[in-house]
Design a protein around this motif. Structure first.
Motif, mmCIF file in Angstrom:
data_model
loop_
_atom_site.group_PDB
_atom_site.id
_atom_site.type_symbol
_atom_site.label_atom_id
_atom_site.label_comp_id
_atom_site.label_asym_id
_atom_site.label_seq_id
_atom_site.Cartn_x
_atom_site.Cartn_y
_atom_site.Cartn_z
ATOM 1 N N HIS A 116 43.444 29.454 17.411
ATOM 2 C CA HIS A 116 44.264 29.575 16.511
ATOM 3 C C HIS A 116 45.268 28.447 17.711
ATOM 4 C CE1 HIS A 116 44.959 32.307 19.643
ATOM 5 N NE2 HIS A 116 46.469 32.478 20.204
ATOM 6 N N ASN A 117 45.580 28.261 18.166
ATOM 7 C CA ASN A 117 45.923 27.253 19.371
ATOM 8 C C ASN A 117 45.229 26.210 19.756
ATOM 9 O OD1 ASN A 117 44.923 28.921 21.262
ATOM 10 N ND2 ASN A 117 47.150 29.213 21.249
ATOM 11 N N LEU A 118 44.015 25.446 19.831
ATOM 12 C CA LEU A 118 43.045 24.464 20.457
ATOM 13 C C LEU A 118 42.363 24.485 19.553
ATOM 14 C CD1 LEU A 118 42.021 23.875 23.119
ATOM 15 C CD2 LEU A 118 40.351 25.449 23.283
ATOM 16 N N ALA A 119 42.182 22.910 19.375
ATOM 17 C CA ALA A 119 40.823 22.092 18.285
ATOM 18 C C ALA A 119 39.927 21.128 19.461
ATOM 19 C CB ALA A 119 41.743 21.356 17.527
ATOM 20 N N MET A 120 39.137 21.056 18.083
ATOM 21 C CA MET A 120 38.472 19.424 18.822
ATOM 22 C C MET A 120 39.239 19.035 19.197
ATOM 23 S SD MET A 120 35.251 19.398 19.743
ATOM 24 C CE MET A 120 34.088 17.621 19.418
ATOM 25 N N ALA A 121 38.685 17.172 20.191
ATOM 26 C CA ALA A 121 39.155 16.470 20.857
ATOM 27 C C ALA A 121 37.852 15.652 21.026
ATOM 28 C CB ALA A 121 40.039 16.879 21.831
ATOM 29 N N GLU A 122 38.239 14.421 21.260
ATOM 30 C CA GLU A 122 37.852 12.987 21.878
ATOM 31 C C GLU A 122 37.705 13.489 23.077
ATOM 32 O OE1 GLU A 122 35.399 11.243 19.937
ATOM 33 O OE2 GLU A 122 36.269 12.168 18.528
ATOM 34 N N ALA A 123 36.682 13.987 23.414
ATOM 35 C CA ALA A 123 36.817 14.620 24.896
ATOM 36 C C ALA A 123 37.242 12.451 26.188
ATOM 37 C CB ALA A 123 35.300 15.004 25.322
ATOM 38 N N GLY A 124 36.132 11.606 25.880
ATOM 39 C CA GLY A 124 36.862 10.265 26.384
ATOM 40 C C GLY A 124 36.705 10.166 27.762
ATOM 41 N N GLN A 125 34.541 10.683 28.038
ATOM 42 C CA GLN A 125 34.275 10.579 29.217
ATOM 43 C C GLN A 125 33.582 9.146 29.705
ATOM 44 O OE1 GLN A 125 35.116 12.939 31.051
ATOM 45 N NE2 GLN A 125 35.137 14.977 30.676
#
Length: 541
Positions: A116-125
């Motif tokens: 409900h408050n966290l979604a996928m993101a580009e990790a950028g590793q």
């Protein structure tokens, strides 16, 4: 705080509880697990979230980092995440010291952090090759052995099965009818035979000859026909299929006795069943003479898989299995990690362990293929985790992957191979497989794994005959609810009854005992035939 064995490099574990002196369950040589009153586990310095080690009722204060007090605004289920600090909308969120997603709304310390408050993101590793290589040393003491079967081609098996392998779906019913004649007490006179099993599937014809899908099916069936856990083999075909039965038989097969049966040559289904039953009957007294003998631990091939994962998977069972894997690799054995979609977001950790740039790039190439494959199907790799995973506390594929790679311990990555390719050790090998458990494990067994360890937090019941599957439960609640389906309760790590190193040693010794003939719970139920599911890929014409 100290390193988390088997988890992403740099991870640490810091429990926060009503007891400020509770010990970390993840220190290198901990004397005990967290105190019984531990409520929240922080896995790395700087993590904005911690893991609830029990149900945290709304309004009940719990101790957070540095003695801060957190008050959940809503009930937070066991294994789920809560915020250890305020998080602004758009900020990246970390667990294990790695990015697991991006906040979609402002989050207050103590809040439940989930879909409900966290979604996928580009990790950028950043990707680096070979910068974190580690070869586990051979432990002190005498070299371990297991009691296995030495096959005629020199390979080492852990079971003594007769397999009935089908070249095409059209021969599946015939194979099952043959195998059904050897259920129950009929094998009591042959105590050294582990069983007669039919391996059936839904393909074998209608595929484009020479296509990727056709070659994957051939590799899978060929891998099973050559598996050292088969003392005897009966290959059953129809006769007009694309994949002819004779292609699965050659001089390199491990089985002591091999026969072929083609329905169109044998007079039809009834005649073929009679002929097949007689063929198996001829094998039984001969193969019952096979005996176990001491074989060095370096000849074991360990397959590792997880299914029905939860918020504890990356804290208990997976890193404990990583300890066992490192122990096996240290002795010169081979461990196999798989499930390519479930290392997405953690690939930088494996690339840094690659023995060569080429090995690391092969892993990245396979991930690139999977991203395109998912897009062609109208999805993305973050369609995983499953609903069950999310109910267990996992929110994004990044979070799931970081816990999944913990199964691989710390050993350097020696090879990346295709689905059902022959596993050639020693060392840690990665096999490209789907994340779907039966398909993944089928590829691992086809590659030559002789023991499988399967971790689960929600309660997977998968078996994979002819290979024993050791079930590792991530939490004590699961173990109590499904004790007859779980071999080892890794939840003891959280309960404080043991630590990761001790649990890893226990798993390693169970692997040796299982390889030597100790039955797993899935074997007791004869699970594993229906879970033979080759990966179907490509056009069907």
């Amino acid at each position: 705080m100290s390193s988390l064995p088997g988890a992403p490099a740099g991870s640490t574990a810091e429990p926060h509880s009503e007891s400020p002196h509770s010990d970390s369950p993840h220190s290198e040589n901990p004397q005990s697990g967290p105190a019984r009153h531990t409520a929240v586990l922080r896995l790395a310095d700087g993590d904005e979230v911690g893991v609830a080690l029990r149900l945290l009722p709304a309004g009940e204060p719990v101790e957070g980092p540095g003695g801060s007090v957190l008050v959940p605004a809503a009930n937070i289920p066991q294994g789920h995440k809560l915020a250890l600090a305020d998080i602004a909308a758009g900020d990246r969120v970390h667990k294990y010291g790695q990015v697991i997603g991006q906040a979609t709304t402002p989050i207050t310390a103590g809040d439940h952090v989930h879909s409900h408050n966290l979604a996928m993101a580009e990790a950028g590793q950043d990707i680096e090759f070979g910068t974190a290589r580690f070869q586990p040393p051979a432990p002190d003491g005498p070299r371990p052995v297991f009691q296995g079967y030495r096959r005629r081609n020199g390979r080492a098996g852990t079971r003594n099965y007769i397999g009935i392998l089908t070249s095409v779906n059209c021969s599946a019913s015939t194979a099952r009818m043959i195998a059904d004649q050897f259920r129950g007490p009929v094998l009591d006179a042959f105590p050294n035979i582990d069983g007669v099993m039919a391996l059936t599937h839904s393909s074998g014809c209608g595929l484009v000859a020479g296509s990727e899908g056709a070659e994957i099916l051939f590799r899978t069936l060929s891998g099973y026909s050559h598996h050292p856990n088969f003392a005897g083999l009966l290959v059953v075909g129809l006769g007009c299929e694309m994949l002819q039965a004779d292609r699965l038989i050659d001089a390199e097969i491990s089985a002591e006795l091999v026969e072929r049966l083609v329905i169109q040559e044998s007079g039809g289904v009834r005649a073929s069943v009679r002929a097949g039953v007689e063929a198996v009957r001829r094998m039984l007294p001969v193969l019952n003479e096979c005996r176990r003998e001491p074989i060095d631990v370096s000849e074991l091939v360990l397959g590792m898989n997880c299914g029905g994962s939860d918020g504890y998977s990356g804290i208990t069972a997976n890193p404990a299995l990583g300890v066992a894997s490192d122990r096996l690799v240290g002795w010169g054995g081979t461990s196999v990690l798989a499930e390519t979609p479930e290392v997405f977001g953690a690939e930088h950790l494996l690339a840094a362990r690659a023995v060569t740039r080429t090995v690391g790039e092969r892993l990245l190439d396979r991930l690139g293929w999977w991203q395109e494959y998912a897009l062609r199907g109208g999805g993305s790799l973050d369609n995983n985790p499953s609903p069950g995973n999310k109910a267990g506390g996992l929110t994004t594929i990044l979070e799931k992957s970081l816990g999944a790679v913990a199964k691989a311990g710390r050993a350097e990555l020696t090879d990346v191979i295709g689905y059902a390719d022959r596993i050639r050790g020693p060392g840690l090998v990665f096999m490209d497989t789907p994340g779907y458990d039966p398909v993944s494990v089928t590829g691992i067994v086809a590659g030559g794994a002789t023991v499988v360890c399967f971790t689960t937090g929600r309660g997977s019941v998968l078996g994979c005959r002819p290979v024993p599957s050791i079930k590792l439960g991530t939490n004590t609640e699961l173990y109590r609810r499904m004790a007859e389906d779980i071999d080892i309760n890794c939840g003891e790590i959280i309960d404080g009854g043991t630590d990761l190193q001790e649990m890893g040693e226990r798993i390693f010794h169970r692997i040796l005992a299982t390889a030597s003939g100790r039955q797993t719970v899935s074997e007791e139920l004869e699970l594993g035939e229906d879970e033979f599911v080759p990966w179907q890929l490509g056009a069907v014409t």
